[in-house]
Design a protein around this motif. Structure first.
Motif, PDB file in Angstrom:
ATOM      1  N   VAL A 169       0.571  -1.164  -0.221  1.00  0.00           N
ATOM      2  CA  VAL A 169      -0.269   0.268   0.223  1.00  0.00           C
ATOM      3  C   VAL A 169       1.362   1.227  -0.043  1.00  0.00           C
ATOM      4  N   PRO A 177      -1.526   1.547   6.639  1.00  0.00           N
ATOM      5  CA  PRO A 177      -1.266   0.728   5.693  1.00  0.00           C
ATOM      6  C   PRO A 177      -0.533   0.423   5.442  1.00  0.00           C
ATOM      7  N   SER A 180       2.123  -1.460   8.128  1.00  0.00           N
ATOM      8  CA  SER A 180       1.594  -2.705   8.547  1.00  0.00           C
ATOM      9  C   SER A 180       1.964  -3.677   7.715  1.00  0.00           C
ATOM     10  N   HIS A 181       1.394  -3.342   5.573  1.00  0.00           N
ATOM     11  CA  HIS A 181       2.470  -4.068   4.577  1.00  0.00           C
ATOM     12  C   HIS A 181       4.155  -4.562   4.505  1.00  0.00           C
TER      13      HIS A 181
END
Length: 315
Positions: A169, A177, A180-181
Motif C-alpha cells: 500500500v 496501511p 503494516s504491509h
C-alpha cells in the motif's frame, strides 16, 4: 573536496555507462528470439518479421545501440517489448518506490538493532550479554530470508492475524496501511543485515578500545560515555560505514526473493521478469537504476568519512 567529488561523479557515470553497455550487448548475444517466444503459435514468419521491424530489432547491434544510447541521454528508456509494452520509466517508477520503501524500513530496523547490540557486545566482552548477542547474530546470519519471511507470515498474519500477509500500500494512502504491509518483509530482509552490522561494530570497537589513545583518554578521567561516543565510536565507524554503504545497495537490489514471498512487485521482481522474458528495455533500465544506487551509496560513504573523522581529507 569539490574536485574529488567531481572526479568521482564523472567516474561513476563512466561505470554506469559501461555496465549498461555490457548488458545491452550480452542480452542480444544470448541464443533465442524474444519475438518468436512472444508470438509462439499465434503468428507465422511474416508476423514475427513484421514485429521485429516495428521494434527495430532487425537492425544491426551498433545501430540499435546508437538509437538506445541517444534516447537514454534524453531520458527515454524505451518501451517494454513484452506484454502491454508499457514505457520502461513507467514500469520502474511503479516498482522503485516499493523497493525503496522496503529497503529503507529494513535499513532503519537493522541499524536500530545492530548499533546498541554491537556496542553492548564490545563493552561487555566475554560476558553473558556478549554471548547472547553473538548467538543471535549467528542465528540471524544463518536463517534464509525467505524462510524467515514464511515464518513471520505464519505467526503474525495467519495465526495471530495482526498484520497482512501480502501486498503493498503506498504511503500516500496512510502511514499505518503502508507500515503494516512492509514491517514483516522489512524484518525478513533486515535481520541478516543487522547481524552483519552488529558483528562489524563489535569487532571494530574492540580494536579501538584497546588502542593507546583510548588508554590515554581513560587516564585523563573521561567518563565512559565520553570515551564511547566522543572517541571510540567515531573511530570505529569508518569500516562500519563502508560495510553499511555496500550492504544498503545490495539490500535494494537483492530483496527480490522476499518481494516474491510477500507479492510486492518491486525493482528486483521487475528485473527478474525482464530477464526471463528477454525484455531488453526493461532489463537495461533496471540495471541503470541499480547501478545508480550503487554509485550513490559509494559517494555518500565517501562524504560520511569526512563527517565522522575530520582527519580524513578528500583531495
Amino acid at each position: 573536496m569539490a574536485s574529488y567529488m567531481l572526479r568521482r561523479f564523472l567516474g561513476s557515470l563512466v561505470v554506469m555507462w559501461a555496465v549498461a553497455t555490457l548488458v545491452f550487448f550480452m542480452l542480444r548475444l544470448v541464443p533465442g528470439d524474444p519475438i518468436a517466444a512472444m508470438l509462439a503459435d499465434a503468428g507465422g514468419a511474416e508476423e514475427i518479421e513484421a514485429m521485429r521491424r516495428s521494434l527495430g530489432l532487425d537492425r544491426s547491434l551498433l545501430v540499435q545501440y546508437g538509437i538506445w544510447f541517444g534516447n537514454m541521454l534524453q531520458g527515454d528508456l524505451g518501451n517494454s517489448i513484452y506484454g502491454s509494452r508499457v514505457p520502461v520509466t513507467e514500469a520502474l517508477a511503479e516498482a522503485l518506490p516499493r523497493t525503496l520503501s522496503l529497503s529503507l524500513l529494513a535499513f532503519v530496523i537493522a541499524i536500530v538493532i545492530a548499533v546498541p547490540a554491537g556496542i553492548l557486545s564490545a563493552t561487555r566482552r566475554n560476558s553473558a550479554t556478549d554471548t547472547t548477542v553473538s548467538l543471535l547474530a549467528f542465528l540471524g546470519l544463518s536463517m534464509p530470508d525467505f524462510w524467515l519471511a514464511i515464518l513471520l507470515i505464519i505467526v503474525f498474519a495467519a495465526n495471530l492475524q495482526w498484520l497482512p500477509a501480502i501486498g503493498y500500500v503506498p504511503l500516500s494512502e496512510g502511514f499505518w496501511p503502508w507500515f503494516s504491509h512492509l514491517i514483516l518483509p522489512a524484518i525478513a530482509v533486515g535481520t541478516a543485515f543487522s547481524a552483519i552490522i552488529a558483528r562489524m561494530i563489535r569487532s571494530s570497537l574492540l580494536e579501538v578500545l584497546k588502542s593507546d589513545y583510548m588508554r590515554t583518554a581513560r587516564s585523563k578521567g573521561l567518563t565512559p560515555r565520553m570515551l564511547m561516543f566522543g572517541h571510540a565510536l567515531p573511530n570505529a565507524m569508518i569500516p562500519v560505514i563502508t560495510v553499511i554503504g555496500i550492504a544498503f545497495a545490495l539490500l535494494i537490489s537483492g530483496a527480490v526473493v522476499v518481494e516474491n514471498v510477500f507479492a510486492i512487485k518491486g525493482l528486483g521482481r521487475v528485473l527478474i521478469e525482464g530477464i526471463l522474458n528477454r525484455d531488453y528495455p526493461i532489463v537495461q533500465g533496471a540495471v541503470l537504476v541499480v547501478s545508480a544506487i550503487f554509485v550513490f551509496s559509494n559517494l555518500l560513504v565517501d562524504l560520511l568519512y569526512g563527517v565522522i573523522d575530520p582527519r580524513i581529507r578528500l583531495n
